[in-house]
Design a protein around this motif. Sequence first.
Motif, PDB file in Angstrom:
ATOM      1  N   ALA A  99      28.778  51.177  60.280  1.00 49.78           N
ATOM      2  CA  ALA A  99      28.619  52.639  60.212  1.00 49.78           C
ATOM      3  C   ALA A  99      27.158  53.023  60.107  1.00 49.78           C
ATOM      4  O   ALA A  99      26.691  53.990  60.745  1.00 49.78           O
ATOM      5  CB  ALA A  99      29.411  53.195  59.031  1.00 49.78           C
ATOM      6  N   HIS A 100      26.388  52.275  59.322  1.00 46.71           N
ATOM      7  CA  HIS A 100      24.963  52.564  59.193  1.00 46.71           C
ATOM      8  C   HIS A 100      24.224  52.251  60.496  1.00 46.71           C
ATOM      9  O   HIS A 100      23.346  53.030  60.927  1.00 46.71           O
ATOM     10  CB  HIS A 100      24.367  51.744  58.043  1.00 46.71           C
ATOM     11  N   ARG A 103      24.986  55.019  63.027  1.00 43.81           N
ATOM     12  CA  ARG A 103      25.113  56.329  62.378  1.00 43.81           C
ATOM     13  C   ARG A 103      24.837  57.490  63.328  1.00 43.81           C
ATOM     14  O   ARG A 103      25.297  58.614  63.104  1.00 43.81           O
ATOM     15  CB  ARG A 103      24.194  56.391  61.154  1.00 43.81           C
ATOM     16  N   PRO A 106      28.637  58.114  65.952  1.00 49.99           N
ATOM     17  CA  PRO A 106      29.884  57.916  65.195  1.00 49.99           C
ATOM     18  C   PRO A 106      31.126  57.823  66.069  1.00 49.99           C
ATOM     19  O   PRO A 106      32.130  57.248  65.665  1.00 49.99           O
ATOM     20  CB  PRO A 106      29.941  59.154  64.288  1.00 49.99           C
TER      21      PRO A 106
END
Length: 969
Positions: A99-100, A103, A106
Motif C-alpha cells: 500500500a505504501h 500509494r 490505489p
Amino acid sequence: MCFSVNLDQLHQMFGNNLFIEVWNHHLHQEALIANGLLDLSVRTAIPYVVTNNVHYARPEKRIIHDVLTCIRHEVILSTAGRRLRANGSWYMKSPQEMAHLWRHHPEGIKNTLVVAERCQFRHGLLRPPLPAFSIPDSFKSDVESSNSLLEKLVWDGAALRYTRLTEKHIKQIIHELSMITRMGLAPYFLIMWDIVRFAREQGIAVQGRGSAANSAACYCLFITAVDPIGMDLLFERFLSEGRNEPPDIDLDIAHQERETVLQYVYEKYGRQHAAMVCEIITYRGRSAVRDAARVLGFSQEQADRLATMSSYSEAADAARHLAEGGAVEAGLDLNDRRVQMLIRVVGGLHQLPRHRSIHVGGFVLSGELLGDVVPIEPASMAGRTVIQWDKDDLDLAGLIKIDLLGLGMLTMIQEALKYVKQHRDIDIDLGRLNMRDPAIYDMLRRADTVGLFQVESRAQMSILPKLNPTCFYDIIVSIALVRPGPIQGNIIHPYLRRRRGEEPVTYLHPSLEPILKRTLGVPLFQEQGMRLAVVAAGFTPSQADHLRRVMSHKRSLEKMDKLCLDLAEGMKKNEFTEEAIKTITHQLRAFANYGFPESHAASFSLLVYASAFLKLYFAPEFYCAMLNAQPMGFYSPATLIRDAIRHGVAVRPADLSKSSWDCTLEPCEEASSPGTTVYLSDLPFSYAIADQSYDESTPQTFSELILDELIERDKLEPLSSVADTRNTDAKLALRVGLRYVRGLGKRAKDALTAAWNEGGLFTSFDDVLARSGLAANDLKLLARAGAFASLFPGRRDALWETLSRLRKQHETPLLDLLDENKKEKKIMVPMSELEEINADYKTLGLTTGRHPMVFYRKWAEARKIRSCAEMNAEQNGNRITVAGGVICRQRPETAKGFVFLTMEDETGMANVIIRPQLFEQLRQSFMSSYLAITGLLQSEQGVVNLLAEDVKILPSLPGDPDLPARDFH
C-alpha cells in the motif's frame, strides 16, 4: 504499435478478465516500463493490477534464491553477474508495504482483490474420472455394469478363497462392496484385477501389498494374498468415505518383466490417458552442503569433505552440525564470512526441491485427456511418459494413482519355481505351503537368512534369534520391528523382554488392551496407531486418517509433532496419566520416521516364507535364481556364492562350453552335503501333511487361527501318489553364467545368444572364434576370466592363443606352412590357485574357488587369531581377535553413529560393532578389505557380536584379491 495490436488480441480473447500487471522493485529501467504500462491502461481502459513478481518469501531468503539460480546456470556466486536479480525486493511484501509502495496508484491495490475473487479454481474441482472399464466378452451375458461385474468377480473369488463363508466373511464383503460402489470405484478395482490377470497369464509373478491387503475384496479378486478377515485387519485404513482421497493399491511385479506390464497399461488405455508419476527430490544434508559449497566457491576437496561429514542427515541438521564444530573439524574458520554464509545457505535449503525424478512405479489413469489436467513429458527411458506433478499432489486433483513396482524377490521366486519344475518335475503352489513347517522356523531362529526377503540384513539377523519365531505371525512382527519407528520409539526391547517372559505384559490404559494385546502391549503397526488415536485421544476418522498419512510419509516429523499435541490433549480428557501420554506420544512420534502397516508386513511375510522354503528345500534352484535376479538384495553375488557353497551346493565356474548367459543348473555327480537331496514326501506342502499338522484339540495362537481356512481346504485335497514319477532326488550343480564376466555388454550377449540358438554350445576354441561373433576385447575378457578352461586349459595359454589369433589380420596359408617348422610353442607358467582366485575377483567379482582367507589361515592360527566360526563359538565376555574379509559396512541413522561391520571367511560370517569415536579414529583401517579386529565378545540369546577395541590391516596377499563389499547400503 505492435504491442497495442497484441493487447487488442488479448482483450478480444479474455475480455474483462484481462489485466495489465505492473511492478516496482526500485529500479530505474523498470519504473520507465511501469509508467508506460500505466499510460497504456488509461488509453485502452484495461485495468491494471500491482504485484511484486515474488521469487522468495522473506528478504533474508534472497541468498537462497541466488544460490539456486547459480545452481541452475551452473556458475558460482562471484561470477553469476546479471543472472541474479539486482536487489532484494523480490519477496512477499506485506499489505502495508504494498500500500505504501503504490500509494499514488490505489486502484492497482484494489484490483488485487478483484483478481483474487475471480480466481475460484481449486484442484479439487478437476477430479477426472477413471477410464471406463470394458466388460470382457466372457462376462457380458452375466453382467451389465462395472458394479455388477465387480460383485460377480468378488463373490466368485470368495468361493475359491474361503471354503467356509461364515457370517463374518459375508458381512465384511457386503460392507466393502457397498462402499466401493457408492464411491464409484468399481472401475478402479476392475482395472487392478485386469492388470493382475494379464500379468499372471503372461507368467509374470505379481502380488498386491500395502493398505490394499486390508481389503477382503482385493483378496477375493486375487490382487492380494493376505486374508484380512482372518488377520482382523482394518479395512478403513485402505478405504473410507470420510477420507478425501482415493484408495492406493500397490502391486509388486517381478522386476525383470515389469516393463511388459507397464506397456500393457499404456497400450490398453492410451498414452493420452495413462502416464507415470514424478517425484520431487528435496535437499538433504549431503546434497545441500555439496551444492552450496560449490556455488560459494569452496574447492572440490573441501566440498567433498563437508558432504561426507553431513552423512544422510537433513539439511537443517547438517547446518547445525557445521555451526557446532563440523566446519572447524573440516579445517574451516567459523569467523570467515563465506563459511557463515555456507551454514546459512545449507539451512535455507532444508527440504526445498532439488530435482525431479520418475517415481519408482506410480501410474495415473484418467478417462479425460490427461494432458488437460496435468502437463505430460517424455521420460528419459524410451516408451514411457511422465506427468510433472509430484506423487503427493495427486490427491488434491482427485487423480488416482496405482503403483506398479518392480520387486526382485518376485523375479527370484518365479524363476526358482521354474527351475524346480524343469529339473525335478515338481509343481509348487506357494499358496498351498504348510505355514507351520518347523524346519523353516528353525532356519529363521538360526538367522540362516542370507538371500531371504526382508530378513537378511544384519539387524534382522540380530533380532531373529531373540524373537525365536515359531509361527507365521512372528515373521510379520519381525519385519515390523526392524524399522526406524520401533527402533527410535524404544519399542523393540520391551517387546522382546515381554515375549521372553522377563517382564509382564502391561497396558498404559485399560482401553488399549484390545488394540495392543497381540503385540504384547506395545504398538508395532500403523493400524494400531490409528486405532489408538481414536480410542485414547478421541480422534475422528478424518483425524486418524491424517495420522496415517503422516506416518506413511517420509520425514514428516514436523507434522507429527503437531499431531502429538492433539493426541496429548485428547488423552488428558480421557484421564490418561502423564507418563502414559509421554510414552504413547513418543512411540507414535517415532512412527513418523517410518513404521510399518500390518497389512504390508503380512504381504511381505508371505515372500519371506516362500524364499525360506526354496532355500531350505531347493537350494541349487534358489541360488541360481537369486544370481540371475541381480542386482537385488543385501549381499553381493560373491557372498551369495559363498553361502551356496556353505549350504552344500556345488558351484562351477563360467565356461564357454557349458555356460549360458545366465546362471544355469546341470547334473552333479559330486557328493552333496546332508540335506541337499530332496524327496517329495519331505516337502512341507500343507496338503501332504495336513492330517499330521492340524489337530482341532490343540490350542492355537492368534497367528495359527488365521490359517484355518487354508488348512481345512488342504485337508480336502490329499496329495496323489506321484512320487515315483518325479525326479525328486536330482543332484544339481550351479554353473555361473557369462553375464558375470565384467565388461561383457548387451552386444556380447546378443552375439552369444545368436550363436547358441544357431549351433548350440561351443565345442572347441576354434568353434568360439568361428561362431561367437564376439569382438576382440570380449574374447580377451573371457580368456582372463577362465571361460576357455575346458576348451583351452590354462588362462595364460588361452589368452596368449587368443592374442595370437587376433594379431593375425589376414589369412596366409602358404606362408603359414613355410613358417610351421620355425614355430616354437610358447610355454606359459600356469597360474597358482591364489592367482586364479585373484583373476576371478578382477574379471567376475566372485570366485567359485576357495575363499581368500584360506591363505591366511596358518598365519592366523600361529597368532591365535580366530576364524568366524570359532568366534561364534566363543563365550560371552572373552577378549579375542578375529580375522576376515569385509563384505558389509553399515551406519544406520538410528544407530547414533555406531558402525556395523560384517566379515567373512571360509567358515562363515562374523559381526562387529564399532563405536563412533573408534571408527573416526581408525576409519582408514576399517575401510580396508582384510582385517584382524580385537575386541570383547558379546553373546546373548544366540546373537554373537564383537565390540571392537582395535583393528589391524592384514598383510597383503600376492595380487591383493578384491573382496566385493556392500558399504553403507
